[in-house]
Design a protein around this motif. Structure first.
Motif, PDB file in Angstrom:
ATOM      1  N   LEU A   1       0.844  -1.198   0.000  1.00  0.00           N
ATOM      2  CA  LEU A   1       0.000   0.000   0.000  1.00  0.00           C
ATOM      3  C   LEU A   1       0.877   1.245   0.000  1.00  0.00           C
ATOM      4  O   LEU A   1       1.666   1.465   0.915  1.00  0.00           O
ATOM      5  CB  LEU A   1      -0.918   0.030   1.228  1.00  0.00           C
TER       6      LEU A   1
ATOM      7  N   HIS B   1       1.045   4.936   0.734  1.00  0.00           N
ATOM      8  CA  HIS B   1       0.210   5.699   1.664  1.00  0.00           C
ATOM      9  C   HIS B   1       1.002   6.843   2.287  1.00  0.00           C
ATOM     10  O   HIS B   1       2.206   6.994   2.047  1.00  0.00           O
ATOM     11  CB  HIS B   1      -0.276   4.749   2.771  1.00  0.00           C
TER      12      HIS B   1
ATOM     13  N   SER C   1      -5.810   6.842   3.116  1.00  0.00           N
ATOM     14  CA  SER C   1      -4.882   5.714   3.280  1.00  0.00           C
ATOM     15  C   SER C   1      -5.195   4.946   4.559  1.00  0.00           C
ATOM     16  O   SER C   1      -5.179   3.709   4.575  1.00  0.00           O
ATOM     17  CB  SER C   1      -3.437   6.211   3.347  1.00  0.00           C
TER      18      SER C   1
ATOM     19  N   VAL D   1      -8.071   2.551   4.120  1.00  0.00           N
ATOM     20  CA  VAL D   1      -7.716   1.283   3.473  1.00  0.00           C
ATOM     21  C   VAL D   1      -6.927   0.390   4.429  1.00  0.00           C
ATOM     22  O   VAL D   1      -7.134  -0.833   4.451  1.00  0.00           O
ATOM     23  CB  VAL D   1      -6.939   1.544   2.168  1.00  0.00           C
ATOM     24  N   ARG D   2      -6.064   0.975   5.261  1.00  0.00           N
ATOM     25  CA  ARG D   2      -5.341   0.162   6.250  1.00  0.00           C
ATOM     26  C   ARG D   2      -6.324  -0.505   7.213  1.00  0.00           C
ATOM     27  O   ARG D   2      -6.148  -1.665   7.592  1.00  0.00           O
ATOM     28  CB  ARG D   2      -4.340   1.030   7.015  1.00  0.00           C
TER      29      ARG D   2
ATOM     30  N   VAL E   1      -0.086  -6.235   5.005  1.00  0.00           N
ATOM     31  CA  VAL E   1       0.261  -5.366   3.889  1.00  0.00           C
ATOM     32  C   VAL E   1       1.632  -4.761   4.152  1.00  0.00           C
ATOM     33  O   VAL E   1       2.009  -4.548   5.308  1.00  0.00           O
ATOM     34  CB  VAL E   1      -0.819  -4.266   3.723  1.00  0.00           C
TER      35      VAL E   1
ATOM     36  N   LEU F   1       3.678  -1.429   3.821  1.00  0.00           N
ATOM     37  CA  LEU F   1       3.397  -0.005   3.629  1.00  0.00           C
ATOM     38  C   LEU F   1       4.597   0.689   2.981  1.00  0.00           C
ATOM     39  O   LEU F   1       5.736   0.486   3.394  1.00  0.00           O
ATOM     40  CB  LEU F   1       3.090   0.661   4.970  1.00  0.00           C
TER      41      LEU F   1
ATOM     42  N   PRO G   1      -4.750   6.616  -1.476  1.00  0.00           N
ATOM     43  CA  PRO G   1      -3.778   5.524  -1.538  1.00  0.00           C
ATOM     44  C   PRO G   1      -3.808   4.779  -2.866  1.00  0.00           C
ATOM     45  O   PRO G   1      -4.755   4.905  -3.648  1.00  0.00           O
ATOM     46  CB  PRO G   1      -4.297   4.598  -0.439  1.00  0.00           C
TER      47      PRO G   1
ATOM     48  N   LEU H   1      -3.116   0.668  -3.904  1.00  0.00           N
ATOM     49  CA  LEU H   1      -2.824  -0.702  -3.466  1.00  0.00           C
ATOM     50  C   LEU H   1      -2.240  -1.474  -4.641  1.00  0.00           C
ATOM     51  O   LEU H   1      -2.770  -1.405  -5.751  1.00  0.00           O
ATOM     52  CB  LEU H   1      -4.115  -1.389  -3.012  1.00  0.00           C
TER      53      LEU H   1
ATOM     54  N   ASP I   1      -1.821  -5.084  -5.707  1.00  0.00           N
ATOM     55  CA  ASP I   1      -2.173  -6.471  -5.433  1.00  0.00           C
ATOM     56  C   ASP I   1      -1.224  -7.384  -6.213  1.00  0.00           C
ATOM     57  O   ASP I   1      -0.859  -7.072  -7.344  1.00  0.00           O
ATOM     58  CB  ASP I   1      -3.627  -6.721  -5.867  1.00  0.00           C
TER      59      ASP I   1
ATOM     60  N   ILE J   1     -10.600   0.738  -3.855  1.00  0.00           N
ATOM     61  CA  ILE J   1      -9.831  -0.287  -3.145  1.00  0.00           C
ATOM     62  C   ILE J   1     -10.720  -1.021  -2.143  1.00  0.00           C
ATOM     63  O   ILE J   1     -10.683  -2.247  -2.037  1.00  0.00           O
ATOM     64  CB  ILE J   1      -8.604   0.327  -2.424  1.00  0.00           C
TER      65      ILE J   1
END
Lengths: 230, 230
Positions: free
Chosen positions: B4, B6, B13, B16-17, B27, B29, B51, B53, B55, B67
Motif C-alpha cells: 500500500l 500511503h 490511506s 484502506v489500512r 500489507v 506499507l 492511496p 494498493l 495487489d 480499493i
C-alpha cells in the motif's frame, strides 16, 4: 417509477440519467436548484448535493456513485451481469477509478468552474444581485479541459472504450461531464480526434437522447450541442 | 503480500489500512509524500493521489473507495458475505453514502485543511521555505468539525453503528478521518458523548493498532491520541 432529483447541468445527475436509460429504466425528473438548500431537499440528502434517486421500494439513494452501484445491483442483473460493469474485480476497480476520476477530477477542474461561473452565478444571484463570472476560474477550466480531452483520447486509442473494450460506467461518467462542458461550447474538439470520435459514439446512443434535449432558461446550448455530426 | 502506497496522515490511506486489517490481510506499507509528484508514483496513479494498493495478482488498484470495494470482492467473501458491507442493495447504498460523506465532506471541510496547514506545509516547503499555516483555513476546520461530530453522535444514537446496527465501511471511513484530526488534537470530544463513545469502540478494535502507532517526523501526536481511555 423511480424519481430523480436533478439539475439539467449537474454532470453527476446526467450520469445517473444515462445509467438509468442504459438499464432501460424510466424515471420522473424533479428539477432542484441546489443553491437554494430547501428544507425538503435537505431532508432527503443532508449533504444538499445532487443527484438523489427515490426508489419506490428502497426510498432515497444519495450520490452519483452509490446510485450507479445500486442500479447495477438492482437493475443491471436483468440485462446480463456485466453490462456497464465487468465481473472481474480488477476490471471493476479500473471502471471505478475512472468513473471517480471524471466525476471528481474533471468535475472539480473543469465542469464545476464553468457551470458555476457561466450559469449558476446568474441563476442564483447573491444578496446584491447576480455576481459576475470569475475570469480566472474560467481560464483555469479552459486550460484544464485540454489535458482531460487528451487523456480520454489516449484511453480510447488503446482500449476502444475508456476502461476496456466494452462501454462501462466510466464512459457514462466521462460523457456526462463532457456533455455539460459541450453544452456551454467549451470543448476544444479540434484538439483530439480520438476523444471526438468517442464522444460522437456516446452521443449516438439512445440513452443520450434526453440529455441532448436539455435546455436551461437563459442559457441555450451551443449550436452544435445536439448535433450528432458535430 | 500486497503493497500500500500511503501517507500516515492521509485519512483515505488510513481507511484502506483499516479495511485490510479488518479483513485479516497483512500489507507492506510504502510511504509517499504526495506533494512530491514523483514520476514513479504518477505512473501508478496519474491522479497523483493516495492511496494506491498493489495487489500481487491484479496490480495497481487506485483510490480509497475502489480499493475498499475491490477488497470486499476479493477478500471480504471469505469472512462471510456481509462483513463491513451488508448484502441488501438499500443498506449497501447507505454504507456508500456515508463512506463518501466522510471521505469527501469531512475530508474537504476539516481533515484536509488541518493536515495541509499544520503538517504538509511544513514538510513540503515552497520555493521560499516553509509557508506559514493559513489561520482562516484552520478556523474553518475547527468550526466545521463540530457539526460532523454531532452528525456522528446523531447516527450512533439511533443505529449503534453509523450506517446500521453492524460496523461497516462507513464506520471505518469516519474513524480514519477522525483519527487524523485527533492526532492533531483537534477533536472537541467534550461536545458529543455519543460520538466519543463510538470512537472509543473503534479505537479498541485490533484493526486500529497500527494507526495508533503512527508518528510523523516533527509532528508528534496529541498526548491522548493512542490512549484507549481518553
Amino acid at each position: 417509477m423511480p424519481v430523480l432529483h436533478h439539475h439539467p447541468l449537474s454532470a453527476a445527475s446526467r450520469y445517473v440519467r444515462l445509467v438509468l436509460a442504459e438499464f432501460g429504466e424510466e424515471v420522473t425528473l424533479v428539477d432542484e436548484q441546489p443553491w437554494e438548500r430547501s428544507e425538503a431537499f435537505l431532508a432527503l440528502n443532508p449533504a444538499g448535493t445532487l443527484p438523489v434517486l427515490i426508489d419506490e421500494t428502497d426510498g432515497a439513494v444519495v450520490g452519483a456513485t452509490p446510485i450507479a452501484e445500486y442500479l447495477q445491483e438492482t437493475r443491471g442483473a436483468r440485462l446480463g451481469e456485466d453490462v456497464l460493469m465487468p465481473s472481474a474485480p480488477a476490471a471493476r476497480a479500473e471502471v471505478r477509478r475512472l468513473a471517480d476520476w471524471f466525476l471528481g477530477k474533471l468535475e472539480s477542474e473543469v465542469t464545476g468552474y464553468l457551470v458555476t461561473e457561466k450559469v449558476f452565478k446568474r441563476l442564483a444571484p447573491g444578496p446584491n444581485g447576480a455576481s459576475s463570472p470569475d475570469a480566472a476560474a474560467i481560464r483555469a477550466a479552459r486550460s484544464n479541459i485540454r489535458y482531460h480531452l487528451r487523456y480520454i483520447g489516449y484511453l480510447v486509442a488503446r482500449r476502444n472504450c475508456l476502461a476496456g473494450k466494452e462501454i462501462s460506467f466510466a464512459d457514462l461518467a466521462a460523457a456526462a461531464e463532457i456533455s455539460c462542458i459541450d453544452y456551454l461550447g467549451e470543448v476544444p474538439w479540434e484538439e483530439d480526434s480520438n476523444a471526438k470520435a468517442w464522444y460522437a459514439r456516446m452521443k449516438s446512443r439512445p440513452s443520450f437522447r434526453s440529455i441532448l434535449a436539455d435546455t436551461v432558461r437563459g442559457n441555450p446550448p451551443a449550436t452544435h450541442y445536439a448535433d450528432l455530426d458535430f
